[in-house]
Scaffold this motif. Structure first.
Motif, PDB file in Angstrom:
ATOM      1  N   LYS A  62     -15.865   7.890 -11.326  1.00  6.99           N
ATOM      2  CA  LYS A  62     -17.052   8.513 -11.923  1.00  6.99           C
ATOM      3  C   LYS A  62     -18.273   7.612 -11.815  1.00  6.99           C
ATOM      4  CE  LYS A  62     -14.662  11.557 -14.980  1.00  6.99           C
ATOM      5  NZ  LYS A  62     -15.175  12.869 -15.111  1.00  6.99           N
ATOM      6  N   ASP A  63     -18.041   6.298 -11.902  1.00  9.40           N
ATOM      7  CA  ASP A  63     -19.133   5.317 -11.820  1.00  9.40           C
ATOM      8  C   ASP A  63     -18.706   4.185 -10.894  1.00  9.40           C
ATOM      9  OD1 ASP A  63     -21.005   6.450 -13.741  1.00  9.40           O
ATOM     10  OD2 ASP A  63     -19.518   5.938 -15.272  1.00  9.40           O
ATOM     11  N   LYS A  64     -19.613   3.251 -10.684  1.00 10.67           N
ATOM     12  CA  LYS A  64     -19.301   2.071  -9.875  1.00 10.67           C
ATOM     13  C   LYS A  64     -18.128   1.328 -10.512  1.00 10.67           C
ATOM     14  CE  LYS A  64     -21.243  -2.069  -7.950  1.00 10.67           C
ATOM     15  NZ  LYS A  64     -22.376  -2.954  -7.791  1.00 10.67           N
ATOM     16  N   ALA A  65     -17.181   0.904  -9.686  1.00  9.69           N
ATOM     17  CA  ALA A  65     -15.974   0.246 -10.210  1.00  9.69           C
ATOM     18  C   ALA A  65     -15.567  -0.914  -9.316  1.00  9.69           C
ATOM     19  CB  ALA A  65     -14.827   1.247 -10.301  1.00  9.69           C
ATOM     20  N   GLU A  66     -15.014  -1.945  -9.949  1.00  3.33           N
ATOM     21  CA  GLU A  66     -14.443  -3.089  -9.237  1.00  3.33           C
ATOM     22  C   GLU A  66     -13.141  -3.458  -9.913  1.00  3.33           C
ATOM     23  OE1 GLU A  66     -16.948  -6.426  -8.638  1.00  3.33           O
ATOM     24  OE2 GLU A  66     -18.617  -5.230  -7.892  1.00  3.33           O
ATOM     25  N   GLY A  67     -12.158  -3.820  -9.093  1.00  4.68           N
ATOM     26  CA  GLY A  67     -10.864  -4.190  -9.653  1.00  4.68           C
ATOM     27  C   GLY A  67      -9.825  -4.367  -8.576  1.00  4.68           C
ATOM     28  N   ASP A  68      -8.623  -3.888  -8.853  1.00 11.99           N
ATOM     29  CA  ASP A  68      -7.569  -3.973  -7.853  1.00 11.99           C
ATOM     30  C   ASP A  68      -6.574  -2.830  -8.013  1.00 11.99           C
ATOM     31  OD1 ASP A  68      -5.320  -4.824  -9.649  1.00 11.99           O
ATOM     32  OD2 ASP A  68      -6.551  -6.607  -9.866  1.00 11.99           O
ATOM     33  N   ILE A  69      -5.840  -2.616  -6.933  1.00  7.06           N
ATOM     34  CA  ILE A  69      -4.793  -1.590  -6.894  1.00  7.06           C
ATOM     35  C   ILE A  69      -3.493  -2.284  -6.541  1.00  7.06           C
ATOM     36  CG2 ILE A  69      -3.931   0.428  -5.658  1.00  7.06           C
ATOM     37  CD1 ILE A  69      -6.755   1.203  -5.061  1.00  7.06           C
ATOM     38  N   LYS A  70      -2.453  -1.932  -7.254  1.00  5.23           N
ATOM     39  CA  LYS A  70      -1.114  -2.386  -6.896  1.00  5.23           C
ATOM     40  C   LYS A  70      -0.358  -1.169  -6.400  1.00  5.23           C
ATOM     41  CE  LYS A  70      -0.757  -5.992 -10.378  1.00  5.23           C
ATOM     42  NZ  LYS A  70      -0.064  -6.406 -11.606  1.00  5.23           N
ATOM     43  N   LEU A  71       0.176  -1.292  -5.212  1.00  5.22           N
ATOM     44  CA  LEU A  71       1.065  -0.265  -4.665  1.00  5.22           C
ATOM     45  C   LEU A  71       2.482  -0.763  -4.908  1.00  5.22           C
ATOM     46  CD1 LEU A  71      -0.995   0.229  -1.476  1.00  5.22           C
ATOM     47  CD2 LEU A  71      -0.327   2.109  -2.944  1.00  5.22           C
ATOM     48  N   VAL A  72       3.209  -0.082  -5.766  1.00  2.00           N
ATOM     49  CA  VAL A  72       4.533  -0.527  -6.180  1.00  2.00           C
ATOM     50  C   VAL A  72       5.576   0.433  -5.624  1.00  2.00           C
ATOM     51  CG1 VAL A  72       6.023  -1.013  -8.155  1.00  2.00           C
ATOM     52  CG2 VAL A  72       3.594  -1.546  -8.274  1.00  2.00           C
ATOM     53  N   ARG A  73       6.540  -0.132  -4.921  1.00  2.00           N
ATOM     54  CA  ARG A  73       7.655   0.660  -4.384  1.00  2.00           C
ATOM     55  C   ARG A  73       8.874   0.369  -5.252  1.00  2.00           C
ATOM     56  NH1 ARG A  73       7.975   3.516   0.591  1.00  2.00           N
ATOM     57  NH2 ARG A  73      10.074   4.349   0.707  1.00  2.00           N
ATOM     58  N   ASN A  74       9.296   1.343  -6.036  1.00  2.00           N
ATOM     59  CA  ASN A  74      10.392   1.136  -6.973  1.00  2.00           C
ATOM     60  C   ASN A  74      11.699   0.777  -6.282  1.00  2.00           C
ATOM     61  OD1 ASN A  74       8.771   1.650  -9.206  1.00  2.00           O
ATOM     62  ND2 ASN A  74       9.172   3.836  -9.134  1.00  2.00           N
ATOM     63  N   SER A  75      11.879   1.247  -5.073  1.00  2.00           N
ATOM     64  CA  SER A  75      13.141   1.007  -4.376  1.00  2.00           C
ATOM     65  C   SER A  75      13.224  -0.381  -3.744  1.00  2.00           C
ATOM     66  CB  SER A  75      13.363   2.066  -3.294  1.00  2.00           C
ATOM     67  OG  SER A  75      12.339   1.984  -2.324  1.00  2.00           O
ATOM     68  N   ASP A  76      12.084  -1.043  -3.516  1.00  2.00           N
ATOM     69  CA  ASP A  76      12.097  -2.348  -2.867  1.00  2.00           C
ATOM     70  C   ASP A  76      10.872  -3.157  -3.284  1.00  2.00           C
ATOM     71  OD1 ASP A  76      12.389  -4.549  -1.244  1.00  2.00           O
ATOM     72  OD2 ASP A  76      12.491  -3.425   0.630  1.00  2.00           O
ATOM     73  N   LYS A  77      11.073  -4.120  -4.143  1.00  8.22           N
ATOM     74  CA  LYS A  77       9.977  -4.928  -4.679  1.00  8.22           C
ATOM     75  C   LYS A  77       9.242  -5.706  -3.594  1.00  8.22           C
ATOM     76  CE  LYS A  77       9.149  -8.281  -8.323  1.00  8.22           C
ATOM     77  NZ  LYS A  77       9.719  -9.047  -9.417  1.00  8.22           N
ATOM     78  N   ARG A  78       9.911  -6.029  -2.501  1.00  9.01           N
ATOM     79  CA  ARG A  78       9.282  -6.799  -1.424  1.00  9.01           C
ATOM     80  C   ARG A  78       8.184  -6.023  -0.718  1.00  9.01           C
ATOM     81  NH1 ARG A  78      14.736  -7.912   1.561  1.00  9.01           N
ATOM     82  NH2 ARG A  78      14.703  -5.716   1.083  1.00  9.01           N
ATOM     83  N   MET A  79       8.155  -4.701  -0.884  1.00  4.73           N
ATOM     84  CA  MET A  79       7.146  -3.874  -0.234  1.00  4.73           C
ATOM     85  C   MET A  79       5.865  -3.739  -1.063  1.00  4.73           C
ATOM     86  SD  MET A  79       9.694  -0.899   1.166  1.00  4.73           S
ATOM     87  CE  MET A  79       8.541  -0.058   2.221  1.00  4.73           C
ATOM     88  N   ASP A  80       5.865  -4.243  -2.293  1.00  2.00           N
ATOM     89  CA  ASP A  80       4.700  -4.123  -3.166  1.00  2.00           C
ATOM     90  C   ASP A  80       3.484  -4.801  -2.555  1.00  2.00           C
ATOM     91  OD1 ASP A  80       6.543  -2.963  -4.816  1.00  2.00           O
ATOM     92  OD2 ASP A  80       6.409  -4.459  -6.405  1.00  2.00           O
ATOM     93  N   LYS A  81       2.313  -4.210  -2.797  1.00  2.00           N
ATOM     94  CA  LYS A  81       1.062  -4.757  -2.276  1.00  2.00           C
ATOM     95  C   LYS A  81       0.001  -4.717  -3.367  1.00  2.00           C
ATOM     96  CE  LYS A  81       1.848  -3.460   2.499  1.00  2.00           C
ATOM     97  NZ  LYS A  81       2.490  -4.664   2.885  1.00  2.00           N
ATOM     98  N   LYS A  82      -0.904  -5.689  -3.317  1.00  2.00           N
ATOM     99  CA  LYS A  82      -2.034  -5.729  -4.241  1.00  2.00           C
ATOM    100  C   LYS A  82      -3.305  -5.830  -3.413  1.00  2.00           C
ATOM    101  CE  LYS A  82      -3.771  -8.073  -8.327  1.00  2.00           C
ATOM    102  NZ  LYS A  82      -3.514  -9.118  -9.326  1.00  2.00           N
ATOM    103  N   ILE A  83      -4.263  -4.938  -3.689  1.00  2.00           N
ATOM    104  CA  ILE A  83      -5.478  -4.845  -2.890  1.00  2.00           C
ATOM    105  C   ILE A  83      -6.690  -4.847  -3.820  1.00  2.00           C
ATOM    106  CG2 ILE A  83      -6.744  -3.414  -1.241  1.00  2.00           C
ATOM    107  CD1 ILE A  83      -3.948  -2.157  -0.541  1.00  2.00           C
ATOM    108  N   ALA A  84      -7.658  -5.704  -3.541  1.00  2.00           N
ATOM    109  CA  ALA A  84      -8.906  -5.721  -4.308  1.00  2.00           C
ATOM    110  C   ALA A  84      -9.768  -4.534  -3.871  1.00  2.00           C
ATOM    111  CB  ALA A  84      -9.648  -7.027  -4.075  1.00  2.00           C
TER     112      ALA A  84
END
Length: 127
Positions: A62-84
């Motif tokens: 809705k407005d300007k935003a800054e932060g991060d996203i975590k993509l979490v794969r429940n079946s395999d923790k090694r596939m998780d990613k964090k993106i600013a």
């Protein structure tokens, strides 16, 4: 009797319980903070619109935003990613799906807007 002794020895020698997080105490302390950030999303009706296509995940805020996203794969923790992330002038963020496997993912979006902190979680299917 031998069976009971074998089970007792296996139980004593077993590793930590797989159902208990190693950092459960720290997660417990952060629970209130995360809960308040989730409630702030509801109070401000600030949940981003999420569209998943073949090439990217598009988040519209809705407005300007800054932060991060975590993509979490429940079946395999090694596939998780964090993106600013940081929105463009139209308050949109496009996350490329390069290196992201197809299937069910949990998106944990943490951002701030005008000094307010937000947290939103949503399940998405990557085609």
């Amino acid at each position: 009797m031998t069976f009971i002794i074998v089970l007792a020895v296996l139980m004593i020698n077993s590793k930590t319980d797989a159902l208990v997080d190693t950092d459960y105490y720290e997660k417990g302390l952060a629970y209130d903070k995360d809960y308040n950030r989730k409630e702030q999303v509801k109070a401000d009706n600030a949940a981003p619109e999420i569209i998943v296509t073949d090439g990217f995940i598009q988040l519209t805020f809705k407005d300007k935003a800054e932060g991060d996203i975590k993509l979490v794969r429940n079946s395999d923790k090694r596939m998780d990613k964090k993106i600013a992330i940081s929105t463009d002038t139209l308050h949109i963020v496009k996350v490329p799906l390069n290196g992201i496997e197809k299937g069910q993912w949990r998106l944990i979006i943490s951002w701030s807007t005008d000094g307010k902190a937000y947290l939103n979680e949503q399940e998405v299917m990557v085609p």
